[in-house]
Design a protein around this motif. Structure first.
Motif, PDB file in Angstrom:
ATOM      1  N   GLN A  26      19.643  26.598  29.342  1.00  0.00           N
ATOM      2  CA  GLN A  26      19.548  26.765  27.894  1.00  0.00           C
ATOM      3  C   GLN A  26      18.108  27.055  27.461  1.00  0.00           C
ATOM      4  O   GLN A  26      17.856  27.928  26.628  1.00  0.00           O
ATOM      5  CB  GLN A  26      20.049  25.502  27.186  1.00  0.00           C
ATOM      6  CG  GLN A  26      21.536  25.238  27.364  1.00  0.00           C
ATOM      7  CD  GLN A  26      22.383  26.300  26.671  1.00  0.00           C
ATOM      8  OE1 GLN A  26      22.205  26.579  25.491  1.00  0.00           O
ATOM      9  NE2 GLN A  26      23.282  26.897  27.433  1.00  0.00           N
ATOM     10  N   VAL A  27      17.177  26.317  28.030  1.00  0.00           N
ATOM     11  CA  VAL A  27      15.773  26.493  27.671  1.00  0.00           C
ATOM     12  C   VAL A  27      15.305  27.902  28.014  1.00  0.00           C
ATOM     13  O   VAL A  27      14.704  28.609  27.193  1.00  0.00           O
ATOM     14  CB  VAL A  27      14.892  25.446  28.385  1.00  0.00           C
ATOM     15  CG1 VAL A  27      13.412  25.819  28.278  1.00  0.00           C
ATOM     16  CG2 VAL A  27      15.135  24.064  27.799  1.00  0.00           C
ATOM     17  N   VAL A  28      15.584  28.346  29.219  1.00  0.00           N
ATOM     18  CA  VAL A  28      15.081  29.638  29.685  1.00  0.00           C
ATOM     19  C   VAL A  28      15.754  30.798  28.961  1.00  0.00           C
ATOM     20  O   VAL A  28      15.082  31.729  28.502  1.00  0.00           O
ATOM     21  CB  VAL A  28      15.277  29.767  31.207  1.00  0.00           C
ATOM     22  CG1 VAL A  28      14.909  31.172  31.682  1.00  0.00           C
ATOM     23  CG2 VAL A  28      14.436  28.726  31.937  1.00  0.00           C
ATOM     24  N   SER A  29      17.093  30.752  28.846  1.00  0.00           N
ATOM     25  CA  SER A  29      17.812  31.888  28.245  1.00  0.00           C
ATOM     26  C   SER A  29      17.426  32.069  26.787  1.00  0.00           C
ATOM     27  O   SER A  29      17.263  33.200  26.314  1.00  0.00           O
ATOM     28  CB  SER A  29      19.328  31.684  28.378  1.00  0.00           C
ATOM     29  OG  SER A  29      19.737  30.506  27.701  1.00  0.00           O
ATOM     30  N   ARG A  30      17.267  30.971  26.056  1.00  0.00           N
ATOM     31  CA  ARG A  30      16.912  31.094  24.635  1.00  0.00           C
ATOM     32  C   ARG A  30      15.457  31.533  24.463  1.00  0.00           C
ATOM     33  O   ARG A  30      15.138  32.368  23.615  1.00  0.00           O
ATOM     34  CB  ARG A  30      17.135  29.759  23.934  1.00  0.00           C
ATOM     35  CG  ARG A  30      16.664  29.728  22.476  1.00  0.00           C
ATOM     36  CD  ARG A  30      17.577  30.543  21.578  1.00  0.00           C
ATOM     37  NE  ARG A  30      17.021  30.692  20.248  1.00  0.00           N
ATOM     38  CZ  ARG A  30      17.128  29.784  19.271  1.00  0.00           C
ATOM     39  NH1 ARG A  30      17.766  28.651  19.493  1.00  0.00           N
ATOM     40  NH2 ARG A  30      16.604  30.011  18.085  1.00  0.00           N
ATOM     41  N   PHE A  31      14.580  30.977  25.286  1.00  0.00           N
ATOM     42  CA  PHE A  31      13.156  31.273  25.105  1.00  0.00           C
ATOM     43  C   PHE A  31      12.820  32.700  25.526  1.00  0.00           C
ATOM     44  O   PHE A  31      11.969  33.351  24.920  1.00  0.00           O
ATOM     45  CB  PHE A  31      12.314  30.282  25.916  1.00  0.00           C
ATOM     46  CG  PHE A  31      10.918  30.128  25.400  1.00  0.00           C
ATOM     47  CD1 PHE A  31      10.636  29.220  24.389  1.00  0.00           C
ATOM     48  CD2 PHE A  31       9.878  30.887  25.913  1.00  0.00           C
ATOM     49  CE1 PHE A  31       9.349  29.073  23.901  1.00  0.00           C
ATOM     50  CE2 PHE A  31       8.583  30.755  25.431  1.00  0.00           C
ATOM     51  CZ  PHE A  31       8.314  29.844  24.420  1.00  0.00           C
ATOM     52  N   GLU A  32      13.468  33.190  26.568  1.00  0.00           N
ATOM     53  CA  GLU A  32      13.156  34.528  27.057  1.00  0.00           C
ATOM     54  C   GLU A  32      14.038  35.601  26.432  1.00  0.00           C
ATOM     55  O   GLU A  32      13.743  36.785  26.541  1.00  0.00           O
ATOM     56  CB  GLU A  32      13.292  34.576  28.583  1.00  0.00           C
ATOM     57  CG  GLU A  32      12.252  33.730  29.291  1.00  0.00           C
ATOM     58  CD  GLU A  32      12.288  33.901  30.792  1.00  0.00           C
ATOM     59  OE1 GLU A  32      13.164  34.650  31.272  1.00  0.00           O
ATOM     60  OE2 GLU A  32      11.442  33.299  31.474  1.00  0.00           O
ATOM     61  N   GLY A  33      15.112  35.200  25.794  1.00  0.00           N
ATOM     62  CA  GLY A  33      15.981  36.153  25.126  1.00  0.00           C
ATOM     63  C   GLY A  33      15.514  36.407  23.705  1.00  0.00           C
ATOM     64  O   GLY A  33      14.341  36.325  23.382  1.00  0.00           O
TER      65      GLY A  33
END
Length: 734
Positions: A26-33
């Motif tokens: 969740q952290v990675v997908s939201r931050f990099e998306g």
């Protein structure tokens, strides 16, 4: 016992590990998306100040203030201006648009004899200066969140220092959570028996804002801690602080939530974030603790107290001297004018959305942070909106029967056809019904200039040609149509320029009958009328129904003398990285020669000189402009077209229910145009004519060129070869 405890621990850690793995995703997908759904931003055209243009010193000062420039002792800093008794200096901002990068420049403006003179600091004369495009609104999505995205390099270092000093002084040392901060908050809360202090780091605040709800439970707090550790593991401090700067919630106005310091700077102070002072940064940082509680628009004293607390923190940490601190806490909070937050551009944005709908889907426009550059002139838009409101109010006050009077206005660039302003109603703010596009009404005598253009284009007529102004009868079906002049009189044989300037119906019909109604219909279509219509005699007197926008398009080829025939709204679309996505180019081909169009426009200058627009000429005695008034049956519609060197303007007044309003083009719409033109520093139409056209003085009673000493003469434009061949010196024997 140890074996059993180890086994239980291992089994229990499996779902915990799965949970942590899911949180990590969740952290990675939201931050990099796509971190934020940011609606497309719509910008005005840059304001171009030209040496030699008519300007008043006060008008330029007002313009600079309206666009966020501050006045001080000097203009050394970008975004600052200074004034003396006779001059204004300003350090104009740099900007990027579809035409490239424009550097900041420091310019000195003087106003000799009411004309603007622009100089560089070394005294060199400068042809023009530019004030950067202004954001006029959003397309879609802008009613839920207002946000401007910053990169790390765009964040002022002073703001970074203040934010970290106040909200998380250990930000650059911890791994996402601060054990010391949590312990300090725990002690304070236990001591006071209530929650008085939070231990959240900036990273935790970002996680809470970006990923979590506002509920206060131990599970949510545990989730916040783990996600903060994961965020710090994956990303740098620069990435995290940049995301925080763009995400933090700072205010609510209407239905829109204000996120990020950049948007807050524009909302509260009306200027870019990098131009704020220390006390203004302190105010914004202070609002983080309680956006509603410390909103300076609602609670100015509480906001000032909170700002001073932040300044006190800076002093205690040695970031401010005692002298600077004492000076800053005395500063009043100066906010941008609240009224300017209510957009006057709603009707213009309708046009923008309409044009872009053919090339971009609504989801893209609502989420991708596109930058849309338009041709709107913020000075012209404000002047048009205020002129419509003032004059409609004056008309209603003067005659109670006019209650409910509405209006619309379209202003275009005389040369390029770019739409500079749109007014869709006489109300103060956007109503949702754009009459400039939606009020389709008979255009009355506005049809006459295209009709006379038809005659001039045949080569058989000039403005000096004569036509009989007498009653005619037309059989329309089983009935007989017998039109009248407005004054119910016949005027005998009149010149074409007189017939058009004075709007003689009978002479116009006689001319239309001679050249053929079908030819006139074809001319209207060639000039840009796309709405289907059937040509019949009444069309020659304005039974044709068009919207104000369509009327503007009809007149654009004449106003520009063939340089443009379509109206432009959007110039270009760029993405958030300033890459050009689409440039909008318009066709400029007009199926009439520049000469015929120029002669037609020159003939329209007789309307203010001797015809139905004399009140406008009286208001601007030194201005050369073209005009045409229009009034429909039972005075249901009041129309006016005015063309200066800068703007071609169409004004309509009427009632939404199409009831008689008892105002003419002269007594209604013309007043709106006069008011508007008084506030935009008008320039005269150029006296230059295209190749193949000449302007000659002709005797009124004899088709002869007149010498300067002749009295009874008129200046008319002719296609070369159609002017008089004989001349007279007006020397008479005694």
């Amino acid at each position: 016992m140890f074996k059993w405890l180890l086994l239980i621990g291992l089994v229990a850690s499996v779902p915990f590990a799965i949970w942590v793995w899911w949180l990590n995703d969740q952290v990675v997908s939201r931050f990099e998306g796509q971190k934020w759904q940011v609606p497309a931003e719509v910008y005005s055209a840059p304001i171009i100040l030209k040496s030699g243009a008519p300007w008043k010193k006060q008008d330029l000062e007002t313009l600079l203030e309206d666009t966020g420039y501050r006045f001080g002792r000097n203009s050394q800093k970008v975004g600052w201006a200074a004034r003396s008794r006779t001059k204004v200096s300003a350090h104009l901002r740099s900007y990027i648009d579809h035409q490239g990068y424009h550097e900041s420049e420091r310019r000195i403006f003087s106003f000799e004899n009411g004309r603007l003179q622009i100089n560089a600091l070394n005294g060199d004369s400068v042809a023009e200066a530019r004030i950067e495009p202004q954001r006029i609104g959003f397309l879609y999505g802008g009613n839920t969140e207002s946000r401007q995205i910053l990169t790390y390099d765009q964040i002022p270092q002073t703001l970074l220092d203040i934010l970290v000093a106040v909200e998380d002084r250990d930000f650059y040392d911890h791994w996402g959570i601060s054990i010391i901060g949590i312990a300090r908050a725990l002690v304070v809360n236990l001591t006071h028996g209530a929650r008085r202090q939070g231990g959240s780091t900036l990273t935790q605040q970002l996680v809470k804002n970006m990923y979590l709800s506002s509920e206060r439970t131990y599970t949510r707090k545990l989730t916040e801690v783990i996600m903060s550790l994961l965020l710090e593991y994956h990303y740098s401090k620069q990435d995290i602080i940049t995301a925080y700067m763009n995400e933090v919630y700072l205010a609510q106005f209407g239905n829109s939530a204000l996120h990020g310091f950049a948007a807050a700077s524009q909302h509260f102070f009306g200027r870019p974030l990098n131009e704020l002072n220390i006390d203004e940064y302190a105010l914004l940082v202070g609002m983080v603790k309680g956006p509603s509680l410390y909103n300076p628009q609602r609670s100015p004293q509480r906001a000032k107290s909170r700002r001073n607390v932040v300044l006190g923190v800076l002093k205690s940490q040695g970031r401010l001297t005692e002298q600077d601190y004492q000076s800053l806490i005395q500063q009043p909070i100066k906010l941008a004018d609240n009224k300017r937050q209510k957009s006057i551009y709603g009707d213009y944005l309708d046009l923008v959305a309409l044009q872009l709908s053919r090339d971009f889907d609504e989801i893209t426009l609502a989420t991708q942070n596109l930058k849309i550059y338009t041709g709107v002139d913020i000075r012209a838009q404000l002047a048009a909106s205020q002129a419509m409101q003032r004059q409609v109010a004056n008309l209603e006050q003067g005659d109670p029967k006019l209650k409910g009077l509405q209006g619309a206005m379209v202003v275009t660039d005389t040369r390029t056809g770019q739409v500079r302003a749109i007014v869709g109603s006489s109300d103060q703010y956007y109503t949702g019904f754009n009459r400039a596009l939606g009020a389709v009404r008979p255009i009355g005598s506005l049809v006459k200039p295209p009709l006379y253009l038809s005659a001039l284009a045949t080569g058989r007529y000039t403005w000096w040609s004569k036509v009989e102004d007498k009653r005619l009868r037309f059989k329309v079906g089983r009935e007989v149509w017998a039109p009248e002049n407005y004054d119910r009189r016949e005027h005998g044989e009149v010149h074409l320029y007189e017939a058009m300037a004075k709007s003689y119906n009978l002479a116009t019909l006689a001319l239309a009958n001679q050249i053929g109604f079908d030819r006139i219909g074809e001319t209207l279509r060639q000039l840009g009328v796309k709405r289907p219509f059937t040509m019949h005699p009444a069309m020659a007197l304005g039974a044709l129904e068009l919207s104000p926008f369509e009327v503007s398009r009809l007149y654009q080829p004449i106003a520009s003398q063939g340089q443009s025939n379509e109206l432009g709204v959007v110039l270009a679309v760029m993405d958030q990285d300033n890459r050009l996505l689409k440039r909008f180019n318009r066709q400029t081909e007009v199926p009439f020669t520049d000469g015929v169009l120029a002669v037609t426009l020159d003939g329209m200058t007789k309307t203010p000189q001797i015809g139905t627009a004399r009140a406008a000429q009286a208001a601007f005695p030194e201005l050369t402009f073209a005009a045409k008034t229009g009034t429909t049956n039972q005075q249901k519609d009041s129309w006016y077209v005015g063309i200066t060197g800068d703007y071609a303007t169409t004004v309509w007044l009427g009632d939404d229910d199409n009831v008689p309003m008892k105002i003419t083009g002269s007594s209604g719409a013309q007043k709106v145009w006069i008011d508007f033109t008084q506030h935009v520093n008008p320039t005269s139409l150029s006296s230059a004519l295209p190749h193949g056209v000449g302007r000659f003085q002709v005797l009124k009673d004899s088709f002869e060129l007149a010498a300067d000493r002749c009295n009874d003469k008129v200046s008319l434009a002719f296609i070369l070869g159609t002017e008089p061949k004989k001349s007279t010196s007006c020397i008479w024997p005694f």
